[in-house]
Design a protein around this motif. Structure first.
Motif, short mmCIF file in Angstrom:
data_model
loop_
_atom_site.label_atom_id
_atom_site.label_comp_id
_atom_site.label_asym_id
_atom_site.label_seq_id
_atom_site.Cartn_x
_atom_site.Cartn_y
_atom_site.Cartn_z
N VAL A 66 0.85 -1.19 0.00
CA VAL A 66 0.00 0.00 0.00
C VAL A 66 0.89 1.24 0.00
N GLU A 67 0.79 2.05 -1.04
CA GLU A 67 1.72 3.15 -1.24
C GLU A 67 1.70 4.16 -0.10
N SER A 68 0.54 4.42 0.47
CA SER A 68 0.43 5.48 1.47
C SER A 68 0.80 5.04 2.89
N ASP A 69 0.98 3.74 3.12
CA ASP A 69 1.15 3.25 4.48
C ASP A 69 2.43 3.74 5.15
N ALA A 70 3.53 3.74 4.44
CA ALA A 70 4.80 4.14 5.07
C ALA A 70 4.76 5.60 5.51
N SER A 71 4.26 6.48 4.65
CA SER A 71 4.21 7.90 5.03
C SER A 71 3.21 8.12 6.16
N ALA A 72 2.09 7.36 6.15
CA ALA A 72 1.12 7.48 7.24
C ALA A 72 1.72 7.01 8.56
N ALA A 73 2.54 5.98 8.52
CA ALA A 73 3.19 5.49 9.73
C ALA A 73 4.17 6.52 10.28
N ILE A 74 4.93 7.17 9.41
CA ILE A 74 5.85 8.22 9.86
C ILE A 74 5.08 9.36 10.50
N ASP A 75 3.96 9.74 9.89
CA ASP A 75 3.12 10.79 10.48
C ASP A 75 2.64 10.39 11.87
N GLU A 76 2.22 9.13 12.01
CA GLU A 76 1.76 8.63 13.31
C GLU A 76 2.89 8.64 14.33
N LEU A 77 4.06 8.23 13.91
CA LEU A 77 5.19 8.19 14.83
C LEU A 77 5.55 9.57 15.36
N THR A 78 5.49 10.57 14.50
CA THR A 78 5.85 11.93 14.93
C THR A 78 4.75 12.57 15.76
N SER A 79 3.50 12.39 15.32
CA SER A 79 2.39 13.10 15.97
C SER A 79 1.89 12.40 17.23
N THR A 80 1.92 11.07 17.25
CA THR A 80 1.35 10.31 18.37
C THR A 80 2.40 9.80 19.33
N HIS A 81 3.54 9.39 18.83
CA HIS A 81 4.55 8.73 19.66
C HIS A 81 5.76 9.62 19.95
N GLY A 82 5.79 10.83 19.42
CA GLY A 82 6.87 11.74 19.73
C GLY A 82 8.22 11.37 19.14
N ILE A 83 8.22 10.59 18.06
CA ILE A 83 9.47 10.20 17.41
C ILE A 83 9.98 11.37 16.57
N ASP A 84 11.20 11.85 16.87
CA ASP A 84 11.73 13.02 16.18
C ASP A 84 12.90 12.69 15.25
N HIS A 85 13.33 11.42 15.24
CA HIS A 85 14.40 11.02 14.33
C HIS A 85 14.39 9.50 14.19
N LEU A 86 15.08 9.01 13.19
CA LEU A 86 15.33 7.57 13.02
C LEU A 86 16.82 7.38 12.81
N ASP A 87 17.41 6.48 13.60
CA ASP A 87 18.83 6.19 13.45
C ASP A 87 19.09 5.05 12.48
N ILE A 88 18.24 4.05 12.52
CA ILE A 88 18.40 2.87 11.67
C ILE A 88 17.04 2.48 11.11
N VAL A 89 16.99 2.29 9.80
CA VAL A 89 15.80 1.72 9.16
C VAL A 89 16.23 0.44 8.47
N ILE A 90 15.55 -0.65 8.77
CA ILE A 90 15.86 -1.95 8.17
C ILE A 90 14.68 -2.35 7.29
N ALA A 91 14.90 -2.34 5.99
CA ALA A 91 13.85 -2.70 5.02
C ALA A 91 13.87 -4.22 4.87
N ASN A 92 13.03 -4.88 5.65
CA ASN A 92 13.03 -6.33 5.73
C ASN A 92 11.79 -6.98 5.12
#
Length: 244
Positions: A66-92
Motif C-alpha cells: 500500500v503506497e500510502s502506508d509508510a508515510s502514514a506510519a511516519i506521520d503517526e510516529l511523529t504526531s502520536t509517539h513523539g518520534i523526532d528522528h530515526l537512526d536505523i531503518v531496516i527494510a526487511n
C-alpha cells in the motif's frame, strides 16, 4: 541521552522479529515494528518482549503493498509517539509465495512480488528520509539475498529479480545520498518459514543457516557499519563483503 531509534519492516516474525528482539534488548533503544496488521495477536505480543533498560517497542501499520502506508506510519510516529528522528531503518518486509522458472513465470506473480518487495522498499525509504536526516549517524539497511546475485542465478523468477532490484537501488541510494549510510545485509539462507519453504522445494529438509546466528551477525554488522567502508555494498552476517 537521546535514544537510538530503529524501524524494522516485516518485524512480526522470522528475521524481522529476531532483529527486533536484539535491538530491543539493548539499553535506551526504541524499536518500531512495522507490520501489515498491528492489531493481530501476533503483533500485539511484540510489546511483551523483554526490553533493555529504557527501551521499548512501538508497533505501527505498514503494508508494503500500500503506497500510502509508510508515510502514514511516519506521520503517526511523529504526531502520536513523539518520534523526532530515526537512526536505523531496516527494510526487511517481503514475500515469496511461488518459485517458478522464467518459462513458468506468470505476469501476475511477478507484479505481486514487485509491489511489496520493490515498491514497498522505495516507499519506506522515501517516507523515512526526513527522520533519518535528523539522526547524527543515519543508516538504511536493505535485507538482501543471494537469490538476487547475477553470478548465481536461482530458479525463482518471481522473487529473485525483486532482490536484484533492491540491491541496485540501495547501491544508488548510497551514491546519491552523501549524508546516509545505505548498505545491504545478506542474512544467508535462514531457517525461517520462507527459507525452509524454498529449501523443501529443492529437496532439503530445512535451510542451512540458523536464525539466531544470522540475526546476531546482522546486528553486529549494522552496529559497526561505516559509510566509507560498508556503503553501497552487500555484507554477510559473518561480516564479509559479498560479491553480487
Amino acid at each position: 541521552m537521546s535514544p537510538t531509534i530503529v524501524l524494522i519492516s516485516g518485524a512480526g516474525r522470522g528475521l524481522g522479529k529476531g532483529l527486533l528482539e536484539r535491538f530491543l534488548a539493548k539499553e535506551n533503544h526504541i524499536v518500531i515494528a512495522a507490520n501489515r496488521d498491528p492489531e493481530s495477536p501476533t503483533f500485539k505480543a511484540l510489546k511483551e518482549l523483554p526490553a533493555g533498560p529504557g527501551s521499548r517497542v512501538i508497533v505501527v501499520k505498514v503494508d508494503a503493498s500500500v503506497e500510502s502506508d509508510a508515510s502514514a506510519a511516519i506521520d503517526e510516529l511523529t504526531s502520536t509517539h513523539g518520534i523526532d528522528h530515526l537512526d536505523i531503518v531496516i527494510a526487511n518486509a517481503g514475500i515469496a509465495y511461488t518459485f517458478p522458472t522464467v518459462s513458468q513465470l506468470k505476469g501476475e506473480d511477478l507484479i505481486n512480488h514487485i509491489t511489496p518487495n520493490v515498491l514497498g522498499f522505495v516507499w519506506l525509504f522515501q517516507a523515512a528520509i526526513p527522520l533519518l536526516k535528523r539522526s547524527a549517524n543515519p543508516k538504511f539497511v536493505t535485507m538482501g539475498s543471494a537469490t538476487g546475485w547475477l553470478g548465481i542465478p536461482v530458479a525463482n523468477a518471481a522473487y529473485a529479480p525483486t532482490k536484484t532490484l533492491t540491491h541496485w537501488m540501495t547501491k544508488k541510494i548510497s551514491g546519491e545520498e552523501d549524508w546516509l549510510l545505505a548498505m545491504i545485509a545478506d542474512p544467508g539462507w535462514v531457517q525461517t518459514d520462507m527459507g525452509n519453504s524454498s529449501a523443501r522445494m529443492l529437496g532439503l529438509q530445512e535451510a542451512p543457516d540458523r536464525l539466531d546466528e544470522s540475526c546476531d551477525g546482522i546486528v553486529k554488522v549494522i552496529d559497526e557499519a561505516k559509510k566509507e567502508i560498508h556503503g553501497g555494498k552487500m555484507w554477510s552476517y559473518h561480516g564479509n563483503e559479498q560479491p553480487w
